[in-house]
Enzyme design. Sequence first.
Site, PDB file in Angstrom:
ATOM      1  N   LYS A  79       0.859  -1.184   0.000  1.00  0.00           N
ATOM      2  CA  LYS A  79       0.000   0.000   0.000  1.00  0.00           C
ATOM      3  C   LYS A  79       0.896   1.235   0.000  1.00  0.00           C
ATOM      4  O   LYS A  79       1.969   1.237   0.636  1.00  0.00           O
ATOM      5  CB  LYS A  79      -0.882  -0.061   1.259  1.00  0.00           C
ATOM      6  N   SER A 154      -9.589   1.451   3.125  1.00  0.00           N
ATOM      7  CA  SER A 154      -8.777   2.257   2.250  1.00  0.00           C
ATOM      8  C   SER A 154      -7.727   1.485   1.457  1.00  0.00           C
ATOM      9  O   SER A 154      -7.210   2.010   0.476  1.00  0.00           O
ATOM     10  CB  SER A 154      -8.056   3.328   3.085  1.00  0.00           C
ATOM     11  N   SER A 178      -9.682  -1.083   7.252  1.00  0.00           N
ATOM     12  CA  SER A 178      -9.121  -0.932   5.899  1.00  0.00           C
ATOM     13  C   SER A 178      -8.366  -2.123   5.353  1.00  0.00           C
ATOM     14  O   SER A 178      -7.978  -2.106   4.188  1.00  0.00           O
ATOM     15  CB  SER A 178      -8.200   0.284   5.853  1.00  0.00           C
TER      16      SER A 178
END
Length: 501
Positions: A79, A154, A178
């Site tokens: 990420k 997210s 997330s």
Amino acid sequence: MLNQLTFSELTARIVQREISARAVLQACLDRLTQVDGQIHAFISHDAADARAQADRLDAEVARGVGLDRPLLGMVIGLKDVFAVQDQPLHCGSKILGNFISPYDATVVTKLKAAGAVVFGRLNMDEFAMGSSTETSAFGLTRNPWDLTRIPGGSSGGSAAAVAAGEVIAALGSDTGGSIRQPAAFCGCVGLKPTYGRVSRYGLVAFASSLDQVGPFTRNVQDAATLLKVISGPDPRDATSVDQPVPDYLQALDGDLQGLRIGLPREFQIPGLDAEVKSAVDQAIQQLQSLGARVEEISLPHADYAAATYYIIAPAEASANLARFDGIRYGMRAEGNDPLELYCNTRGQGFGAEVKRRIILGTYVLSSGYYDAYYLRAQKVRTLIRQDFLQAFERVDAIVTPTTPTAAFKIGEKSSDPLQMYLSDAFTISCNLAGICGISVPCGFTRSPRLPIGLQLLGKPFGEATLLKIAHAYEQSTSWHKVRPPLAAGGGADGTGDGRSC
Ligand code: GLN
């Protein structure tokens, strides 16, 4: 298709020199070329750097060096929230400009030491604020199961890349869901470790008392392997805890006899989709047939979790994001004086959702409102944690759906922040309580065919028990083996305007 295999299948073949780390990487790169134009899981990737890492590993294998490394040749996506030396770091935001990380996050150092090929910047909601990856400044990511839907957030890029076979596994961060929520929406395994289990050094902070790093994988065994690699105390993160790291793989013995699993009555909320409920009910029956005892429990303060979270997380974010001022990092929008420079930089650099959180967080921390909001939220947080600790005196784990619905349509909730916030209804309390949680695939909706996730919550540092239950369940079903019907090329270009408003 090497990019679709699991750690154990791949590392054994690399050690035998049947395949090379370079070949595994190439399979991922080919897949990326075929499908990422459609799903846009990556903000960017550095193929030359990844090839150099893979070649180094292959040379070591040829010399017989480091053959016992648990992630030998595994392509692990990151990420865009983790610092990787000499690679860009945007956090899904414009405000970091052309920032290049000068050092590795502790988890990245650990991945490299374990033989991984650390690869790519995976898309995310800006500063990890969101549930759909639509707030990224780099455009949205599409769900590999249905390109008209979001992948969750997210960490949507991480989940989509794993589900689509562009990487073997990925890391994400989970502040209120997330990791687990996008894992559920994309049909992969996502684990949020106990607060303090994994170092946050080199993870850009959203809400420091809630953030944790965790793995996205295609099965539970790989999650166990990856968790063991990244766990443990770190002198650079004072909140990491010096607890022994168990051998999580050993816990995967398939034996659920005598284990007690709690089903909280508060999770029967009105917005719970009928197909999600039925899939979770069947999963619970399956757990019972494997020997677990399921009993109803109560978490009386669960109803307050979302409200509490949306005070504490923005409060911490407003402090953490103060450092992005146009002076220290990234982009700068000039002004006639320092104040104007700050305002221009932050006004142009941050997206709408981040600004909303900063305003909300500043408000709840301001004098006169601090006691009424922030302090009260902290007290409720303690009650929520106590609920869980009391429940864990009776049960070994707690089961819920991961999300109230399957993946929603692009744009469906982006104009209504409250609806968006409610998609985390089942995941948020875990972060507030500081406990651990995992999401595993447990079925599909009928039409369209979208993955459904089962969430298991565990005691502080009870990851081994969670992995044991999740593994036994997974091995008695075949949900995790189904891959998204994503053809190469064609379809959407994945470059839609990702701003929420
Ligand atoms: N969706 C939640 C939020 O927007 C959780 C995000 C996260 O876990 N990073 O705050």
